[in-house]
Design a protein around this motif. Structure first.
Motif, mmCIF file in Angstrom:
data_model
loop_
_atom_site.group_PDB
_atom_site.id
_atom_site.type_symbol
_atom_site.label_atom_id
_atom_site.label_comp_id
_atom_site.label_asym_id
_atom_site.label_seq_id
_atom_site.Cartn_x
_atom_site.Cartn_y
_atom_site.Cartn_z
ATOM 1 N N ARG A 137 0.846 -1.195 0.000
ATOM 2 C CA ARG A 137 0.000 0.000 0.000
ATOM 3 C C ARG A 137 0.877 1.239 0.000
ATOM 4 O O ARG A 137 2.066 1.179 0.312
ATOM 5 N N ALA A 168 0.296 5.224 1.669
ATOM 6 C CA ALA A 168 -0.641 5.864 2.596
ATOM 7 C C ALA A 168 -0.252 7.315 2.860
ATOM 8 O O ALA A 168 0.158 7.666 3.962
ATOM 9 N N PRO A 169 -0.381 8.174 1.857
ATOM 10 C CA PRO A 169 0.057 9.567 2.039
ATOM 11 C C PRO A 169 -0.903 10.389 2.905
ATOM 12 O O PRO A 169 -2.100 10.108 2.956
ATOM 13 N N SER A 170 -0.347 11.379 3.571
ATOM 14 C CA SER A 170 -1.157 12.352 4.308
ATOM 15 C C SER A 170 -1.359 13.558 3.390
ATOM 16 O O SER A 170 -0.376 14.124 2.920
ATOM 17 N N GLU A 193 -4.415 9.269 4.356
ATOM 18 C CA GLU A 193 -4.385 9.382 5.822
ATOM 19 C C GLU A 193 -4.736 10.815 6.224
ATOM 20 O O GLU A 193 -3.879 11.647 6.521
ATOM 21 N N TYR A 238 -2.810 8.150 14.767
ATOM 22 C CA TYR A 238 -2.185 7.485 13.615
ATOM 23 C C TYR A 238 -1.795 6.039 13.923
ATOM 24 O O TYR A 238 -2.067 5.131 13.135
ATOM 25 N N VAL A 279 -3.444 3.226 11.544
ATOM 26 C CA VAL A 279 -2.595 2.554 10.557
ATOM 27 C C VAL A 279 -2.671 1.029 10.737
ATOM 28 O O VAL A 279 -2.723 0.274 9.760
ATOM 29 N N ARG A 337 7.449 1.912 3.313
ATOM 30 C CA ARG A 337 7.278 3.350 3.580
ATOM 31 C C ARG A 337 8.636 3.945 3.927
ATOM 32 O O ARG A 337 9.653 3.235 3.966
ATOM 33 N N LEU A 349 9.769 6.279 9.585
ATOM 34 C CA LEU A 349 8.755 5.607 10.408
ATOM 35 C C LEU A 349 9.230 4.256 10.955
ATOM 36 O O LEU A 349 8.469 3.537 11.596
HETATM 37 N N1 GLU Z 1 0.699 8.953 6.351
HETATM 38 C C1 GLU Z 1 2.087 8.796 6.680
HETATM 39 C C2 GLU Z 1 2.897 9.838 5.947
HETATM 40 O O1 GLU Z 1 2.458 10.366 4.949
HETATM 41 C C3 GLU Z 1 2.617 7.441 6.323
HETATM 42 C C4 GLU Z 1 2.177 6.409 7.282
HETATM 43 C C5 GLU Z 1 2.609 4.994 6.959
HETATM 44 O O2 GLU Z 1 3.048 4.732 5.824
HETATM 45 O O3 GLU Z 1 2.505 4.160 7.840
HETATM 46 O O4 GLU Z 1 3.997 10.123 6.374
#
Ligand code: GLU
Length: 309
Positions: free
Chosen positions: A7, A9-11, A43, A183, A187, A201, A205
């Protein structure tokens, strides 16, 4: 479900820069090269910073690079009932408690060492409050956050680049005082619900992975594996950002490049093609090898020539 169902998962709090886009490309190529599914999740839990126009632009930029995804885009702003159900489950397991600490209080208290918890870990102030202390907080009227009781458990996440990432998990927030789910909860709930088996990612993180793997298990899911991709850094060694020049796809297009140029440069930075090659997305899928990511440390962005080298 395969082992590399991935996946992105951008903010949606701003445009994606080339570092984000490069990570997205790796996540997509990794999943597709293993014959895996790839899903997209926006996100947007932080209502104050999320904007529909950023979301739209982010998804357009990803598509322009050749990244596609299976099924509909999932938005965290639509998923509140699922997060509330997960909190209920934690409550049933007697694993949550209300916490009234402010950030400043935590910083101050966390300065003193406690056990083998990592620096800045929650010091446990509200973990064992008696009924009278709770009542006193409640009377003051400041809404409580909810923290999960991890009890300084040691947790290991399995990472395709870093090997095992082991850390002591402190008690972390799963719902903020204002009622927003955190978050780290969202997540985990969403990766499980979207059948993500491998989370690819940015490396920033990586330290969250043991915490999230632990929570997944507690909630009855199989923890995903991970692949944390080295970041692209600005010339000053800090994380790439707007101040570093023409760092978004829009900026690059304005300079006369096209999406194929940008994708090719990212591919070259991963050792997937030579500097003058222009591989298609399908060719990248054919060529991908995880050692391409393992072999790179953080990359420097040069604001004048712009290469990711
Ligand atoms: N939404 C987070 C971001 O854009 C990424 C979170 C994730 O990949 O777990 O930095």
């Amino acid at each position: 479900m395969g082992p590399h169902d991935g996946r992105f998962a951008p903010s949606p709090s701003g445009p994606l820069h080339l570092g984000n886009l490069r990570t997205a490309l790796v996540a997509w190529v990794r999943a597709r090269s293993a014959g895996g599914r790839f899903v997209m999740r926006v996100e947007d839990l932080d209502r104050g910073r999320s904007r529909p126009e950023h979301e739209e632009r982010q998804l357009q930029d990803l598509a322009a690079l050749g990244i596609d995804w299976d099924g509909d885009v999932v938005r965290q702003s639509d998923r509140d009932p699922a997060y509330a159900a997960a909190v209920d489950r934690l409550r049933e397991l007697d694993l949550v408690y209300p916490c009234w600490c402010t950030r400043a209080e935590i910083r101050e208290a966390a300065g003193a060492p406690h056990g083998d918890a990592p620096e800045g870990a929650y010091p446990g102030t509200c973990a064992h409050l008696g009924a009278a202390a709770r009542a006193a907080h409640e009377e003051r009227g400041r809404p409580a956050a909810l923290r999960v009781r991890a009890g300084a458990v040691r947790s290991t996440a399995v990472d395709a680049v870093r090997g095992e990432i082991t850390a002591v998990v402190d008690d972390f927030v799963v719902r903020r005082g204002d009622g927003t789910h955190a978050y780290n909860l969202a997540v985990v709930v969403d990766d499980a619900w979207q059948d993500v088996t491998e989370v690819v990612r940015g490396d920033d993180l990586a330290s969250s992975a043991p915490r999230q793997a632990w929570l997944a298990t507690v909630l009855g899911h199989r923890a995903p594996t991970y692949m944390h991709v080295p970041l692209v850094l600005g010339p000053d060694g800090r994380r790439l950002a707007k101040r570093d020049g023409a760092v978004t796809l829009e900026d690059r297009l304005a300079l006369g490049e096209d999406a194929d140029d940008v994708r090719s440069r990212m591919a070259a930075s991963l050792g997937l093609c030579g500097p003058d090659e222009r591989p298609t997305p399908a060719e990248l899928v054919d060529r991908f090898d995880v050692s391409a990511v393992r072999g790179t440390g953080p990359l420097r962005w040069d604001p004048v020539t712009g290469p990711l080298a």
